[in-house]
Structure formats: structure tokens, C-alpha cells
Design a protein around this motif. Structure first.
Motif, PDB file in Angstrom:
ATOM      1  N   LEU A 358       0.782  -1.191   0.092  1.00 28.04           N
ATOM      2  CA  LEU A 358      -0.274  -0.184   0.007  1.00 28.04           C
ATOM      3  C   LEU A 358       0.980   1.313   0.022  1.00 28.04           C
ATOM      4  O   LEU A 358       0.650   2.336  -0.574  1.00 28.04           O
ATOM      5  CB  LEU A 358      -0.724  -0.026   1.093  1.00 28.04           C
ATOM      6  N   TRP A 362       1.078   4.284  -2.874  1.00 30.67           N
ATOM      7  CA  TRP A 362       0.610   5.519  -2.436  1.00 30.67           C
ATOM      8  C   TRP A 362       1.930   6.592  -3.002  1.00 30.67           C
ATOM      9  O   TRP A 362       1.630   7.463  -3.828  1.00 30.67           O
ATOM     10  CB  TRP A 362       0.855   5.803  -1.208  1.00 30.67           C
ATOM     11  N   THR A 367      -2.410   4.373  -6.854  1.00 28.97           N
ATOM     12  CA  THR A 367      -3.593   4.086  -5.714  1.00 28.97           C
ATOM     13  C   THR A 367      -4.919   3.789  -6.483  1.00 28.97           C
ATOM     14  O   THR A 367      -5.939   3.244  -5.878  1.00 28.97           O
ATOM     15  CB  THR A 367      -4.103   5.181  -4.701  1.00 28.97           C
ATOM     16  N   ASP A 373      -3.116  10.422  -6.809  1.00 30.38           N
ATOM     17  CA  ASP A 373      -2.358   9.959  -7.751  1.00 30.38           C
ATOM     18  C   ASP A 373      -1.553  11.282  -8.407  1.00 30.38           C
ATOM     19  O   ASP A 373      -0.435  11.297  -8.591  1.00 30.38           O
ATOM     20  CB  ASP A 373      -2.618   8.947  -8.662  1.00 30.38           C
ATOM     21  N   MET A 402      -5.639   3.873   4.086  1.00 35.98           N
ATOM     22  CA  MET A 402      -4.605   2.813   4.128  1.00 35.98           C
ATOM     23  C   MET A 402      -4.214   2.341   5.510  1.00 35.98           C
ATOM     24  O   MET A 402      -3.444   1.263   5.755  1.00 35.98           O
ATOM     25  CB  MET A 402      -3.650   3.286   3.198  1.00 35.98           C
TER      26      MET A 402
END
Length: 566
Positions: A358, A362, A367, A373, A402
Motif C-alpha cells: 500500500l 501511494w 492508488t 495520484d 490505508m
């Protein structure tokens, strides 16, 4: 290395002038001529002044293992900005009859060698509250004291001396902005104009057998074939900083009415802020620019305020932003382990996830949420983004979606932001992750609706994510909802040309809120004395619940698929 804080008290009285005639001016932060008390004092009564900057190869040499071009600690935008700032400083010194002496090596070793070899009676440098430089300064000052060399190290990188504020508060830093303002009052130096120029400087003395270089280029540092698709629009140096300052304060109405957190985070052609932070930046752990004096900026703003009928006030005004900066410096200086969760008495202990997949999604703008983004692409390309854009991506990584540790995001910002500042960067991540200062964890930034409010057509996304440039505005913030025919026409198939969302915002945000609620309850129950075992137990509980939910969803999916087939 952590050492005890020993900031000198303000206001400063001029040290007793030594009978010698040579000074060493050590530039590390404060890469400027205007409002530089250390440089001014170094030149008083001196026959020679040695202006020195030391490039530490350990922190400048290319690191091929890093996630972006640059050294082990800084991306190329920061390195380039620093080199431009040094070139500008050298040019300014040459106009005053001097020059910048650039060395390569471990800073304390180089400085001690210079003090040993040159007939120096004064060592002058701007005081630094960063733990890294505290340790460095102690080594150099210990040698200077033993050698009978006068040391002058004024605090001029902030409006106030953090030690004075902490002393007024009974030995502890104030933990709210309002309490800081009450303690701070008005700066003592603000009643008289600051020196903004020098007519000349004493020449550089004999440097002996030292190998002194000019400011190196990025290629000379070892970055061969370095290039970027889109270079950062921000140039380094005092000259550029003062130019941008003049441009900003010339619009008196804009200065008077400035109100943070208002502003457009999607404005990239003309950013909706002063964009002076890279030049104000003093406090990152390794790169000290200080091309613009915060004290001079403060005086310029107060001059504007005196000539308008009304203006905004702290905390939202431009002066209020400078005071926020001082607030974070003061808390950082007075809080051991301010840059981490463990051992930080003002930080909530939360069992954050260490999900590297994750984190990478990121960091690398994968994402699947175009607003998030696009911001991360701007960060990588420009080394800067609007403060509200920073809030969005920091919230998304941590408490919003997240649940990844804020220290991981802090490290990415520290590397890529040209205005990365040790105290402010850590303070903002503590704030935005609801680990300290701000605790309303139910208030989050939507990765869809927040950006759409400012830029419904998605121009910002189209610029930084050209793969989505032909996506209709109805789907630009949620392209995974576009029918396949629309995706085909836009030449962007989700899952092939642009990633599908790595998390479902609706469910992920609910999970984050639930986890933070339980972590807060644990901190309250244990009065903040949360142990490693306590965090491990809560993390195991979260992971068990996630596994159960994942199993439930898989079972539901199998049932749905079976019903479709039968």
C-alpha cells in the motif's frame, strides 16, 4: 545522536570583540546575505572572513537503491535547489568582494581542520535546533572553546527563541497554537528595521594547502545522464526568494485578505499561495536553505498591514503562518523523539499497518484514485504541492484509507519536498494522522469529492496524469465507474492503462475510524502508557478481524458466483 538542548537566551548582546582579525563564517542554514546576524558579526572588525560551506558526500552521493533519483536522503529536486542556492550565494559574496569556499567531507572534521590551519579568532554560524546539528555543533564548539576561538551562534531562523518560549511555559513547550501566541507576544527585534544588505565584506584570507572547489554541478556529484520529464518550476537562491517576496507583497489586497486554509489545491499554473516555503526552509535534517529570512518576511507583512484598512489575523493570516512555523519549531525543540511515535510523549500510540505494498502504491501514484495520484506525481516532479493537497494525501495514507504509519509518509515527504522542514514536516504528519495536536479522526478528506469541489473538470488530474486526459469529466475522479465503451474511447482501460482502486474508500475509511477509536480508547485507559505488547495485541486483534472479514467476503463471492451459474 540525541543531546541535551542548550539554546542561548535572547535578546543577544554582542560578544566581546577578539583582538584577532580573521573570522570563519560557517554557512549551513541561512544561505543569504540579508538579515544574517552571524555573517554581519563575522565581518565586524575582521581583516579576513572565510565563508565556508561543507558538502557531505555521504548525504550527496547517488544512491541507486533509493525509490527516486537522488542520494540516500534527498531527491534530485532538493539537491538541485540546494546547489542553485549555493551558486546564488557565491555570486552575492563575489559582488561584496568575497567568495564561497566549498569543501567536501564530514562537516565537523572539515571545520576543525579549517580552525586548526587558519589564523581564525571568531567562528560564526546560525544556531540550529535540529538534533542532527546539535551533535555536530557540539563537536565544533568544543574544539573552538579549547583553542580559545570565540563562537557566535545567534538564533535567527525563527521569529522567537524556542528556549525562551519553553522557559516561559515552565520548562515545557506549549502544545496548542493559542497558548503559544499568548506566551510569545511580539518579537523583541520587530520594532527596528533589520539589516537587509551589506556594502562589502572583508576579503578571504590565505587558504593555504586546502583543496577548495566551486559549487559542483549535479553531474560533478555523480548524477550522470540525470533528466526529468518536467523540472520543478522553483529555482533556488536568495535572489529568487527576494524576487518572489516582492511579487507577493506588491499585491497588498491579496496579502491583507490571505486566509488559510482557503486556497485552491488544484491550481498549478499559478499556485494559490506565496510558494515561499522552499526559500524559508531552514530545518530539514540535512538540507538547510534559508534563502529568505522569516524575520524579514514578517516585517514586510506588518508594513503592508499598517497601510491597509483591514486585514486577516492569526491563525489564518500570512503572519499567522509564520507563527505556526514557530509553534512547530518550539514543540519540536522541547519534545524528545518528536520525529517518531515511540518514546514521544505527545504522540498517540497507534498500531499502524506496515503494509509496504500500500505504501508503494501511494508513493508511486498507483492508488487508482486520480486526485491522490496526481498530487503524488506533482510531488515527485515539482518537489512541491499546495498545503491542502498535502493534507489529502497524508490523510489517505494514514487515518483516511490505508492505515499506514505516518512515519513512512513523513520519510517520503522529507525526501521529495524541496521545502521539507524537520519540525514542520513531522508536526504536520503528527497532526494529519491524528496522532497529536488534532484528534477529530472522523473528519477525513474524500479522495473523490474534495478535489472535485475545486476542479470539477479535472484539469489538474489531466496535467499530471496524462493517461486520463481524454476521460470525460463525469468520470475523471472515479474512472473505474466509466463504462468500458467510455474507457476505450478515452484510451484508458482501468486495470491496464491506469490501476483500479487499491482500497474501497467507503469501507476502508470506516475501518480506519473504527481502529483509531479502539486505539484512542486504549491510550485513554492506560493514560498514554501504551507498551509494545499492548500495541502488538491490538494489531493482532485488527488483523484477525480483517482475516474474518476477508473470509466472509470470499464466501459471499463464491455464493454469488454459484447463484449466477445455477
Amino acid at each position: 545522536m540525541r543531546i541535551s538542548h542548550c539554546l542561548p537566551k535572547t535578546p543577544f548582546s554582542s560578544p566581546i570583540m577578539s583582538s584577532g582579525s580573521a573570522s570563519l563564517m560557517w554557512f549551513r542554514k541561512g544561505l543569504r546575505i540579508h538579515d544574517n546576524p552571524a555573517l554581519e558579526y563575522a565581518s565586524k572588525g575582521a581583516k579576513f572572513v572565510y565563508p565556508v560551506f561543507v558538502i557531505d558526500p555521504h548525504y550527496m552521493e547517488p544512491d541507486p537503491t533509493a525509490f527516486s533519483p537522488g542520494s540516500s536522503r534527498a531527491g534530485m529536486n532538493r539537491i538541485r535547489f540546494l546547489l542553485e542556492s549555493l551558486v546564488d550565494l557565491d555570486l552575492s559574496l563575489k559582488k561584496l568582494g568575497s567568495r564561497l569556499l566549498v569543501f567536501k567531507g564530514e562537516p565537523s572534521e572539515i571545520l576543525i581542520r579549517c580552525l586548526q590551519e587558519w589564523d581564525v579568532n571568531k567562528l560564526c554560524f546560525e544556531y540550529d535546533t535540529d538534533p542532527y546539528y546539535q551533535a555536530l555543533d557540539m563537536k565544533v564548539k568544543d574544539y573552538a572553546s579549547t583553542a580559545g576561538i570565540e563562537v557566535f551562534s545567534p538564533v535567527s531562523h525563527t521569529l522567537f527563541n524556542p528556549a525562551d518560549i519553553i522557559q516561559k511555559n515552565g520548562g515545557k513547550p506549549p502544545l496548542t497554537y493559542q497558548s503559544f501566541l499568548k506566551l510569545a507576544g511580539q518579537p523583541l527585534w520587530a520594532s527596528s528595521p533589520l539589516p537587509v544588505s551589506l556594502s562589502s565584506l572583508p576579503p578571504v584570507g590565505d587558504v593555504g594547502y586546502f583543496e577548495i572547489s566551486e559549487v559542483p554541478t549535479v553531474e560533478e556529484l555523480g548524477y550522470k545522464g540525470y533528466g526529468q520529464e518536467e523540472l520543478s518550476p522553483f529555482r533556488g537562491g536568495e535572489s529568487e526568494a527576494l524576487k518572489k517576496l516582492r511579487e507577493s507583497i506588491s499585491d497588498k489586497e491579496w496579502v491583507a485578505n490571505f486566509e488559510k486554509p482557503k486556497g485552491d489545491p488544484s491550481a498549478y499554473l499559478k499556485p494559490a499561495t506565496t510558494v515561499l516555503s522552499p526559500y524559508l526552509k531552514f530545518y530539514s535534517s540535512l538540507w538547510q536553505f534559508g534563502c529568505l529570512s522569516s524575520r524579514y518576511f514578517y516585517q514586510c507583512l506588518t508594513d503592508v498591514y499598517q497601510n491597509v484598512k483591514k486585514h486577516t489575523s492569526p491563525p489564518v493570516s500570512l503572519v499567522g503562518q509564520l507563527l505556526w512555523r514557530d509553534f512547530f519549531y518550539t514543540v519540536a525543540f522541547g519534545t524528545p523523539n518528536f520525529d517518531r511515535m515511540k518514546g514521544n510523549r505527545i504522540c498517540k500510540q497507534i498500531p499502524w499497518s506496515n503494509d509496504d505494498e500500500l505504501l508503494a502504491a501511494w508513493r508511486e501514484a498507483r492508488t487508482g484514485y486520480p486526485w491522490i495520484d496526481a498530487i503524488m506525481v506533482q510531488l515527485r516532479k515539482w518537489g512541491w504541492m499546495h498545503h491542502l493537497a498535502r493534507h489529502c494525501v497524508a490523510c489517505f495514507l494514514t487515518r483516511g484509507d490505508m492505515f499506514v504509519h505516518w512515519e513512512k509518509g513523513r520519510d517520503v515527504f522529507e525526501r521529495l519536498l524541496i521545502d521539507s522542514d524537520w519540525a514542520i514536516n513531522n508536526g504536520n504528519w503528527l497532526w494529519l494522522s491524528c496522532s497529536s495536536f488534532f484528534y477529530q479522526y472522523n473528519r477525513i478528506y474524500s479522495p473523490v469529492s474534495f478535489g472535485k469541489k475545486y476542479d470539477p473538470n479535472g484539469n489538474y488530474i489531466r496535467h499530471f496524469l496524462p493517461v486520463l486526459k481524454d476521460m470525460p469529466k463525469e468520470y475523471i475522479y472515479e474512472p473505474w465507474t466509466a463504462p468500458l465503451t467510455i474507457q476505450t474511447r478515452a484510451k484508458c482501460i482501468i486495470g491496464r492503462d491506469y490501476p483500479a482502486p487499491v482500497v474501497s474508500h467507503d469501507s476502508a475509511s470506516k475501518e480506519c475510524k473504527r481502529k483509531l477509536g479502539e486505539a484512542y480508547a486504549l491510550n485513554q485507559k492506560l493514560n498514554g502508557q501504551v507498551s509494545e505488547d499492548d500495541l502488538k495485541n491490538l494489531r493482532r486483534k485488527f488483523e484477525g478481524e480483517e482475516n474474518q472479514e476477508s473470509g466472509r467476503r470470499q464466501k459471499q463471492k463464491r455464493l454469488t458466483d454459484w447463484l449466477k451459474d445455477h
